[in-house]
Design a protein around this motif. Sequence first.
Motif: not given
Length: 446
Positions: A379-398
Amino acid sequence: MADIEITDVDVKDMRFPTSLLSDGSDAMHTDPDYSCAYVTIKTNKGYEGYGLTFTLGRGTEIVVQACLTLSKIVKGMKTKDIYSDFASFWRKLTSETQMRWIGPEKGVTHLATAAIINALWDLWARIEGKPLWKLLADLTPEQLVSTIDFRYITDVITKEEALNILKEKQAGKAQREETLIKNGYPAYTTQVGWLGYSDEKVRELCKKYLSLGFTSFKAKVGQSLKDDIRRCEIIREEIGEENKLMVDANQVWDVQESIEWMKNLKEFNITWIEEPTSPDDILGHATIAKALRPYGIGVATGEMCANRVIFKQLLQAKAIDYCQIDSARIGGVNEILSVYLMAYKLNVPVCPHAGGVGLCEMVQHLQMWDMICLSGTSENRIIEFVDQQHEHFENPTIVRNAHYIPPKAPGYSTKIKKESILNYAYPDGKEWQRMFKEGIFAAPDV
C-alpha cells in the motif's frame, strides 16, 4: 558452501544504442545509451554470480576499470567467509585503503562496489537455488542484520533496533508471501513520458499502457514549462483524473525554481515531483517538500543518492515523501537493506527507481522482500517499470496487469544472454561494429 572458492572475476562494458530513438531521454540526460558494467564471478565448483551497475554510455569503461581493481579483493576468497559476515566483507571492499580516497562510498568506486556486491548476492542465491527475494525472506533476522554495515547510521537505527523490528515482523510472513505470489507487486510506467517523444507517441503509449492495466504514470519535465504543461494536459486527457501522474525533473532546477515550476503544474494533480534539484542538496529538498505539501505534491528522490548517509539525512530532514532506492547506485543489496530499515523507522514508503539496464530485474526482489519481511504491505508503494532491454536477460522481469510477478529462477535475475554479450559488448560486439561501419556511431579512439 565451505569449499566454494572464487577463482576469477570477469567484467564487460555492455552498451545499447537507446539514444537513437530517444528512449530514456530526460531534461538532464538528453542522449543516453543505456549501458552497464557487467560482472561475472566464477568459482571452483562451477557456480557463477552475475551483477551489474547501470550507466549511460560514455564513462562505462571507467566503471569497468574500477570493478577490475576492486575484484582483486574478491579473488581467492571462500564464499562461506563472505556470507557468514557479509557486513565485514562489505566494509573491506568499501574501505580499501587507497581506492577509498577516490570515493569514499560514492561515485565510480561505489558503482563498481554495487556491481561486485550484486554479483555476490546473485551467486549466493544461485548456490541456495532460490530467487533473491526468497533468499532474503528466508534469512533469519540475525542473518539478515549480519549483512549490513551500520557505521554512520546508528543515530537513526542501530543493529539491535533493526533486529527487533525484523523479529516483530516474523508473524504473518507466510501469509504475506502467499499474497505476493498470488497478486504480484504493483508497478507504474515511465515509458509514456520520455522527453524526446512526440506528442503523438505520448498519446499512443498512454493508450497502450492503460490497456495493459496501468493506473500510475510518470512523465519527464524540466526543459520548457510550456511544453510540460502541454504534455501533462495530453497525459491527463488520455489517462483520466482517476489515475496517478508523477513527474521527474532529473535534477535540472534550483530550489526556488522547483517550487515555482511545480506550482504551475499543480492543476494536473501530481503525486510527486522526482529529483527536483541536486541529489546532494538535503536542505534544498526539505525546502521544496515543505513548500509543495500544501498542494498535495510529494517529493521523491534517491536514484542518484550516493550512499546510506545521504539517504539518512533526507529521511531525518523530512526532505522526501517517497524514498527511491536504486539497485546499482549505492553499494549493492547490503547498503540498500539499511536504507529500507531507516525508511521504515521514519515512516517513509520506499518506491524504487527502475528504468535502466537490469534495474527492473533487480529492484523487484528488494521490494518483495520488504513486503514480506519489513513494511508488510504494498500500500502506498509501487515499483517503476520501463519496458526496454529486458530481452537481453535470461530471466527477464515479468509484468502482468501492471504487477511484477515474483521471479522463480534462482539468483538476482541479472544474467545477460550470451548472444546479447556477443552483439552489444563495447566496442567489439557485432552490433557496435556494424554501427561504426555504417557511420551510425563514431568508433572510439584507440
